[in-house]
Design a protein around this motif. Structure first.
Motif, PDB file in Angstrom:
ATOM      1  N   PRO A  57    -139.547 106.240  -4.456  1.00 47.14           N
ATOM      2  CA  PRO A  57    -139.185 105.500  -3.242  1.00 47.14           C
ATOM      3  C   PRO A  57    -140.367 104.648  -2.785  1.00 47.14           C
ATOM      4  O   PRO A  57    -141.523 104.990  -3.020  1.00 47.14           O
ATOM      5  CB  PRO A  57    -138.863 106.602  -2.235  1.00 47.14           C
ATOM      6  CG  PRO A  57    -138.467 107.773  -3.079  1.00 47.14           C
ATOM      7  CD  PRO A  57    -139.343 107.680  -4.309  1.00 47.14           C
ATOM      8  N   GLY A  58    -140.083 103.546  -2.134  1.00 50.77           N
ATOM      9  CA  GLY A  58    -141.092 102.566  -1.750  1.00 50.77           C
ATOM     10  C   GLY A  58    -142.348 103.143  -1.117  1.00 50.77           C
ATOM     11  O   GLY A  58    -142.274 103.854  -0.121  1.00 50.77           O
ATOM     12  N   TYR A  59    -143.468 102.820  -1.704  1.00 47.32           N
ATOM     13  CA  TYR A  59    -144.791 103.242  -1.234  1.00 47.32           C
ATOM     14  C   TYR A  59    -145.081 102.522   0.080  1.00 47.32           C
ATOM     15  O   TYR A  59    -145.193 101.293   0.103  1.00 47.32           O
ATOM     16  CB  TYR A  59    -145.808 102.887  -2.321  1.00 47.32           C
ATOM     17  CG  TYR A  59    -147.239 103.258  -2.060  1.00 47.32           C
ATOM     18  CD1 TYR A  59    -147.641 104.585  -2.027  1.00 47.32           C
ATOM     19  CD2 TYR A  59    -148.202 102.275  -1.874  1.00 47.32           C
ATOM     20  CE1 TYR A  59    -148.961 104.924  -1.821  1.00 47.32           C
ATOM     21  CE2 TYR A  59    -149.534 102.600  -1.665  1.00 47.32           C
ATOM     22  CZ  TYR A  59    -149.902 103.926  -1.634  1.00 47.32           C
ATOM     23  OH  TYR A  59    -151.210 104.250  -1.430  1.00 47.32           O
ATOM     24  N   TYR A  60    -145.158 103.262   1.179  1.00 50.98           N
ATOM     25  CA  TYR A  60    -145.385 102.705   2.520  1.00 50.98           C
ATOM     26  C   TYR A  60    -144.311 101.705   2.942  1.00 50.98           C
ATOM     27  O   TYR A  60    -144.584 100.776   3.694  1.00 50.98           O
ATOM     28  CB  TYR A  60    -146.766 102.045   2.639  1.00 50.98           C
ATOM     29  CG  TYR A  60    -147.884 103.033   2.781  1.00 50.98           C
ATOM     30  CD1 TYR A  60    -148.007 103.831   3.910  1.00 50.98           C
ATOM     31  CD2 TYR A  60    -148.830 103.179   1.780  1.00 50.98           C
ATOM     32  CE1 TYR A  60    -149.036 104.750   4.038  1.00 50.98           C
ATOM     33  CE2 TYR A  60    -149.863 104.090   1.895  1.00 50.98           C
ATOM     34  CZ  TYR A  60    -149.960 104.872   3.029  1.00 50.98           C
ATOM     35  OH  TYR A  60    -150.982 105.784   3.149  1.00 50.98           O
ATOM     36  N   HIS A  89    -134.459 100.934   0.701  1.00 52.54           N
ATOM     37  CA  HIS A  89    -134.346  99.609   0.092  1.00 52.54           C
ATOM     38  C   HIS A  89    -135.485  99.246  -0.855  1.00 52.54           C
ATOM     39  O   HIS A  89    -135.333  98.344  -1.671  1.00 52.54           O
ATOM     40  CB  HIS A  89    -134.265  98.543   1.185  1.00 52.54           C
ATOM     41  CG  HIS A  89    -133.050  98.690   2.035  1.00 52.54           C
ATOM     42  ND1 HIS A  89    -131.816  98.233   1.654  1.00 52.54           N
ATOM     43  CD2 HIS A  89    -132.872  99.294   3.242  1.00 52.54           C
ATOM     44  CE1 HIS A  89    -130.930  98.526   2.592  1.00 52.54           C
ATOM     45  NE2 HIS A  89    -131.541  99.167   3.562  1.00 52.54           N
ATOM     46  N   TRP A  90    -136.601  99.923  -0.743  1.00 50.33           N
ATOM     47  CA  TRP A  90    -137.782  99.558  -1.529  1.00 50.33           C
ATOM     48  C   TRP A  90    -138.118 100.656  -2.524  1.00 50.33           C
ATOM     49  O   TRP A  90    -137.937 101.842  -2.261  1.00 50.33           O
ATOM     50  CB  TRP A  90    -138.971  99.293  -0.606  1.00 50.33           C
ATOM     51  CG  TRP A  90    -138.773  98.047   0.208  1.00 50.33           C
ATOM     52  CD1 TRP A  90    -138.140  97.943   1.409  1.00 50.33           C
ATOM     53  CD2 TRP A  90    -139.195  96.729  -0.135  1.00 50.33           C
ATOM     54  NE1 TRP A  90    -138.137  96.641   1.831  1.00 50.33           N
ATOM     55  CE2 TRP A  90    -138.778  95.868   0.903  1.00 50.33           C
ATOM     56  CE3 TRP A  90    -139.875  96.184  -1.221  1.00 50.33           C
ATOM     57  CZ2 TRP A  90    -139.029  94.505   0.881  1.00 50.33           C
ATOM     58  CZ3 TRP A  90    -140.129  94.822  -1.237  1.00 50.33           C
ATOM     59  CH2 TRP A  90    -139.708  93.998  -0.195  1.00 50.33           C
ATOM     60  N   ASN A  91    -138.627 100.226  -3.675  1.00 48.60           N
ATOM     61  CA  ASN A  91    -138.999 101.135  -4.762  1.00 48.60           C
ATOM     62  C   ASN A  91    -140.366 100.748  -5.281  1.00 48.60           C
ATOM     63  O   ASN A  91    -140.737  99.570  -5.251  1.00 48.60           O
ATOM     64  CB  ASN A  91    -137.980 101.028  -5.894  1.00 48.60           C
ATOM     65  CG  ASN A  91    -136.600 101.413  -5.437  1.00 48.60           C
ATOM     66  OD1 ASN A  91    -136.240 102.572  -5.471  1.00 48.60           O
ATOM     67  ND2 ASN A  91    -135.825 100.454  -4.959  1.00 48.60           N
ATOM     68  N   SER A  92    -141.112 101.718  -5.758  1.00 53.85           N
ATOM     69  CA  SER A  92    -142.431 101.458  -6.316  1.00 53.85           C
ATOM     70  C   SER A  92    -142.500 101.987  -7.741  1.00 53.85           C
ATOM     71  O   SER A  92    -142.011 103.077  -8.036  1.00 53.85           O
ATOM     72  CB  SER A  92    -143.517 102.121  -5.465  1.00 53.85           C
ATOM     73  OG  SER A  92    -143.569 101.515  -4.181  1.00 53.85           O
ATOM     74  N   VAL A  93    -143.101 101.180  -8.604  1.00 54.03           N
ATOM     75  CA  VAL A  93    -143.256 101.507 -10.017  1.00 54.03           C
ATOM     76  C   VAL A  93    -144.745 101.715 -10.275  1.00 54.03           C
ATOM     77  O   VAL A  93    -145.567 100.871  -9.900  1.00 54.03           O
ATOM     78  CB  VAL A  93    -142.732 100.349 -10.908  1.00 54.03           C
ATOM     79  CG1 VAL A  93    -142.944 100.656 -12.380  1.00 54.03           C
ATOM     80  CG2 VAL A  93    -141.265 100.079 -10.609  1.00 54.03           C
TER      81      VAL A  93
END
Length: 122
Positions: A71-74, A79-83
């Protein structure tokens, strides 16, 4: 970072600008002043995460498929995702995710603003 192509890939899209958000130590990629992707740097200024926007169901699906997608970092975790920048997500999957993030943010603008953005020099 495994994805050395990311800067060129994103800057080749119509209307994309980038800046450094110093408070967060993020390299942000934006269209029309709205962020659609970011390279989040660690305390040594090395890429740590690539953050991007996706439809919630697709983001959830991809997080289940790849342990390097979280899930999105910060960011808003829906809606946001982190790779992970040194993770095992295939280049083609990440490129597709970045394309979709660009399209999602672009779609949030009026048709007139979309035309203006798309007509900008690459």
């Amino acid at each position: 970072m495994k994805y050395a192509w990311i800067d060129e890939f994103l800057l080749n899209k119509a209307g994309v600008t980038k800046d450094l958000q110093q408070d967060w130590n993020w390299i942000r990629y934006q269209i029309g002043g709205k962020m659609f992707a970011a390279v989040c740097l660690d305390s040594n200024d090395r890429p740590h995460y690539i953050t991007l926007k996706l439809e919630p169901a697709e983001g959830e699906f991809l997080r289940q498929q790849y342990e390097d997608i979280i899930p999105g970092y910060y960011m808003n975790k829906v809606h946001w995702n982190s790779v992970q920048a040194d993770g095992e997500v295939p280049d083609e999957i990440l490129k597709d995710m970045l394309d979709k993030s660009y399209q999602l943010v672009l779609a949030g603008f009026s048709k007139k603003k979309q035309s203006e953005i798309l007509s900008m020099d690459k």
